[in-house]
Enzyme design. Structure first.
Site, short mmCIF file in Angstrom:
data_model
loop_
_atom_site.label_atom_id
_atom_site.label_comp_id
_atom_site.label_asym_id
_atom_site.label_seq_id
_atom_site.Cartn_x
_atom_site.Cartn_y
_atom_site.Cartn_z
N LYS A 126 0.87 -1.19 0.00
CA LYS A 126 0.00 0.00 0.00
C LYS A 126 0.89 1.22 0.00
CE LYS A 126 -4.43 1.02 0.21
NZ LYS A 126 -5.60 0.21 -0.14
N ASP A 166 -6.99 4.37 -4.41
CA ASP A 166 -7.65 4.22 -3.10
C ASP A 166 -8.27 5.60 -2.84
OD1 ASP A 166 -7.81 2.19 -0.69
OD2 ASP A 166 -7.42 4.11 0.24
P1 NDP Z 1 -12.92 7.89 -2.72
O1 NDP Z 1 -11.85 8.85 -2.56
O2 NDP Z 1 -13.51 7.66 -4.07
O3 NDP Z 1 -14.13 8.20 -1.71
C1 NDP Z 1 -13.93 8.29 -0.33
C2 NDP Z 1 -15.25 8.63 0.30
O4 NDP Z 1 -15.18 8.49 1.74
C3 NDP Z 1 -15.65 10.07 0.06
O5 NDP Z 1 -17.04 10.14 -0.03
C4 NDP Z 1 -15.13 10.75 1.31
O6 NDP Z 1 -15.74 11.99 1.62
C5 NDP Z 1 -15.53 9.73 2.35
N1 NDP Z 1 -14.90 9.98 3.66
C6 NDP Z 1 -15.56 10.29 4.78
N2 NDP Z 1 -14.76 10.49 5.80
C7 NDP Z 1 -13.53 10.32 5.35
C8 NDP Z 1 -12.28 10.40 5.96
N3 NDP Z 1 -12.11 10.74 7.23
N4 NDP Z 1 -11.23 10.10 5.21
C9 NDP Z 1 -11.38 9.80 3.91
N5 NDP Z 1 -12.55 9.74 3.27
C10 NDP Z 1 -13.63 9.99 3.98
O7 NDP Z 1 -12.35 6.50 -2.16
P2 NDP Z 1 -12.83 5.01 -2.43
O8 NDP Z 1 -14.29 4.95 -2.66
O9 NDP Z 1 -11.93 4.41 -3.44
O10 NDP Z 1 -12.47 4.31 -1.04
C11 NDP Z 1 -13.40 4.24 0.02
C12 NDP Z 1 -12.96 3.15 0.99
O11 NDP Z 1 -12.92 1.90 0.31
C13 NDP Z 1 -11.57 3.33 1.59
O12 NDP Z 1 -11.57 2.82 2.90
C14 NDP Z 1 -10.69 2.46 0.71
O13 NDP Z 1 -9.52 2.06 1.38
C15 NDP Z 1 -11.62 1.31 0.46
N6 NDP Z 1 -11.36 0.47 -0.71
C16 NDP Z 1 -11.24 1.03 -1.95
C17 NDP Z 1 -11.04 0.22 -3.05
C18 NDP Z 1 -11.00 0.76 -4.44
O14 NDP Z 1 -10.90 -0.04 -5.37
N7 NDP Z 1 -11.10 2.07 -4.65
C19 NDP Z 1 -10.88 -1.24 -2.91
C20 NDP Z 1 -11.09 -1.73 -1.56
C21 NDP Z 1 -11.30 -0.88 -0.52
P3 NDP Z 1 -14.95 13.38 1.38
O15 NDP Z 1 -15.08 13.65 -0.07
O16 NDP Z 1 -15.68 14.34 2.24
O17 NDP Z 1 -13.54 13.17 1.83
O1 2IT Z 2 -7.92 -1.46 -0.70
C1 2IT Z 2 -7.87 -1.94 -1.84
O2 2IT Z 2 -8.02 -3.16 -2.04
C2 2IT Z 2 -7.65 -1.04 -2.98
N1 2IT Z 2 -7.55 0.15 -2.78
C3 2IT Z 2 -7.50 -1.59 -4.37
C4 2IT Z 2 -6.10 -2.04 -4.62
C5 2IT Z 2 -5.79 -2.46 -6.03
O3 2IT Z 2 -4.60 -2.78 -6.22
O4 2IT Z 2 -6.65 -2.49 -6.90
#
Ligand code: NDP
Ligand code: 2IT
Length: 450
Positions: A126, A166
């Site tokens: 990561k 992420d």
């Molecule tokens: P994005 O940046 O697309 O979205 C993040 C969302 O979470 C936003 O709506 C953000 O709001 C909100 N949020 C609320 N509180 C917090 C905070 N304290 N810190 C950060 N964000 C906050 O990210 P993703 O949708 O990609 O990721 C969301 C979650 O899913 C994370 O935990 C990530 O690690 C996990 N994840 C993502 C994957 C992926 O493929 N993208 C895969 C597996 C897990 P605001 O705009 O107000 O910050």
């Molecule tokens: O938390 C996660 O699994 C991710 N942000 C996706 C990682 C990836 O390599 O697609």
């Protein structure tokens, strides 16, 4: 053997006393795998746990860039290469002001086990930066990404370490990062990053994969407990990549998503949230979620109160999907959810639930889909992107989506069967941890003391 786990945890806490998220992630895993360790007393002699909780490598670096007012700014970059026993390190990059070494290590540790559950050949890593993308211009984002890659490039490669997105890193950032990598290396190494645009080696369905995958996992978990999505109300914390596509698939399965949020507050739309508007606000305009009520005045916006349960969790729902950030659901919030009659929780975010909240929810018979299993669809599809890049070919959306569905169904079955083997009932958290630990640790042992 009980002592062995506790000894390792004690020493970890001493050595990393300021890394509370990392300690939390490790404690959750080690506590739940105790039954497995009991059955395998020889692991202590191998110092297996000590080896599993120490990252292979941590890289930190300076990221200087120039903002639109010509000020020189400096952020800190990270890449944690946690465990490469079953494949090249693989995991996302997070750009958020809260990023620090503890958060990077917890995410890389979780990723190692998540990646093992996918059944695909990927190790765990990561990275990211404490850079805050909010309010930055496109030019500033590009310049930051280029500077970040100016150092990161020497540590990654399609057979070494393959970053992706992420929080705060989506297709736009991956594009700038890939461009800079290609420029520095002067070669087209498509598989060095995943989550790429479709025009240059991205995979169809990668954008949707984490959210869709979460719902495929939930579908299986509900089915195994004689339930389904039809007619259920759903609330979702977050409105980013994971939240949006989880909402879309849940609605396709007949559920009604009534609330979504960002870090400021949530919108509640009794008729069901209009996802086209959420996509416009978040994916195109990059605005705050409260703008939603401008188009739909019948919906309401509820602002979060400082240090209190986020507003979205106070809304009554059958199914709750935390898809924002870590430790979003603490014990107090878990109690509110149980009081409101929640049936199932699907962790789209990484480690969104604190350990005491997990215990409370499972004791109260809430079906809990654990992050490292339930949100593995994103990284699994990243691995499918790597396969397509190696073949110099591509699969259709339907082909990728079908493989994703099969992978998520298999992961749920692994969690269920492992929980059954150890008499753990509906504790899929322990099921996921034991199954993943077994796989990574056997690979580590087989490869000797390195
Ligand atoms: P994005 O940046 O697309 O979205 C993040 C969302 O979470 C936003 O709506 C953000 O709001 C909100 N949020 C609320 N509180 C917090 C905070 N304290 N810190 C950060 N964000 C906050 O990210 P993703 O949708 O990609 O990721 C969301 C979650 O899913 C994370 O935990 C990530 O690690 C996990 N994840 C993502 C994957 C992926 O493929 N993208 C895969 C597996 C897990 P605001 O705009 O107000 O910050
Ligand atoms: O938390 C996660 O699994 C991710 N942000 C996706 C990682 C990836 O390599 O697609």
């Amino acid at each position: 053997m009980q002592n062995y786990v506790d000894e390792v945890l004690d020493s970890l806490k001493q050595k990393n006393s300021n890394e509370k998220e990392f300690i939390q992630a490790v404690s959750e895993v080690l506590d739940t795998i105790k039954p497995f360790i009991e059955k395998n007393p020889s692991l202590k002699k191998e110092a297996l746990l000590e080896r599993m909780v120490e990252p292979e490598r941590i890289i930190t670096f300076r990221v200087p860039w120039i903002d639109d007012n010509n000020n020189v700014r400096v952020n800190r970059g990270y890449r944690v290469q946690f465990n490469g026993a079953i494949g090249p390190y693989k995991g996302g990059l997070r750009f958020h002001p809260s990023v620090n070494q503890s958060i990077m290590k917890f995410l890389a540790f979780e990723q190692t086990f998540k990646n093992a559950l996918t059944g695909l050949p990927i190790g765990g890593g990561k990275g990211g930066s404490d850079f805050d993308p909010k309010g930055k211009s496109d030019r500033e984002i590009m310049h930051f990404c280029q500077s970040f890659m100016n150092e990161l490039y020497r540590h990654i490669g399609h057979n070494i370490d393959v970053p992706a997105g992420d929080i705060g890193v989506g297709a736009r950032e991956i594009g700038y990062l890939f461009g800079q990598y290609r420029k520095i290396k002067n070669q087209y190494e498509a598989g060095v990053l995943t989550g790429k645009g479709l025009e240059y080696g991205g995979s169809l369905a990668r954008k949707e994969a984490t959210g869709f995958g979460l719902i495929y996992f939930m579908r299986e978990m509900l089915k195994a407990n004689n339930l389904d999505f039809k007619g259920k109300t759903v609330t979702i914390s977050g409105s980013g990549n994971v939240a949006i596509y989880a909402a879309q698939k849940a609605a396709e399965y007949g559920a009604k998503v009534v609330a979504m949020s960002d870090s400021n507050g949530c919108i509640y739309d009794e008729r069901g949230v209009d996802l086209d508007e959420i996509k416009r606000l978040k994916e195109v305009e990059r605005l705050r979620i409260k703008e939603y009520i401008k188009k739909f005045p019948c919906a309401v916006y509820i602002e979060n109160q400082k240090d209190a349960t986020p507003a979205v969790y106070k809304i009554k729902a059958d199914i709750v999907l935390p898809c924002a950030t870590q430790n979003d659901i603490n014990l107090e919030t878990a109690k509110i959810l149980v009081n409101n009659g929640v049936i199932a929780i699907g962790e789209g975010a990484n480690m969104p639930t604190t350990i005491d909240a997990i215990t409370y929810l499972i004791e109260n018979n809430v079906l809990l889909a654990p992050a490292k299993a339930a949100n593995a669809g994103g990284v699994a599809t990243s691995a499918l992107e790597m396969s397509q890049n190696s073949m110099r070919y591509f699969w259709t959306f339907e082909e990728v989506d079908k493989k994703l569905d099969t992978i998520m169904t298999n992961i749920f079955n692994t969690c269920k069967e492992t929980a059954k083997e150890y008499n753990l009932g509906i504790n899929y958290v322990a099921g996921a941890n034991i199954a993943a630990f077994k796989k990574v640790s056997s690979a580590v042992i087989a490869q000797g003391i390195i």
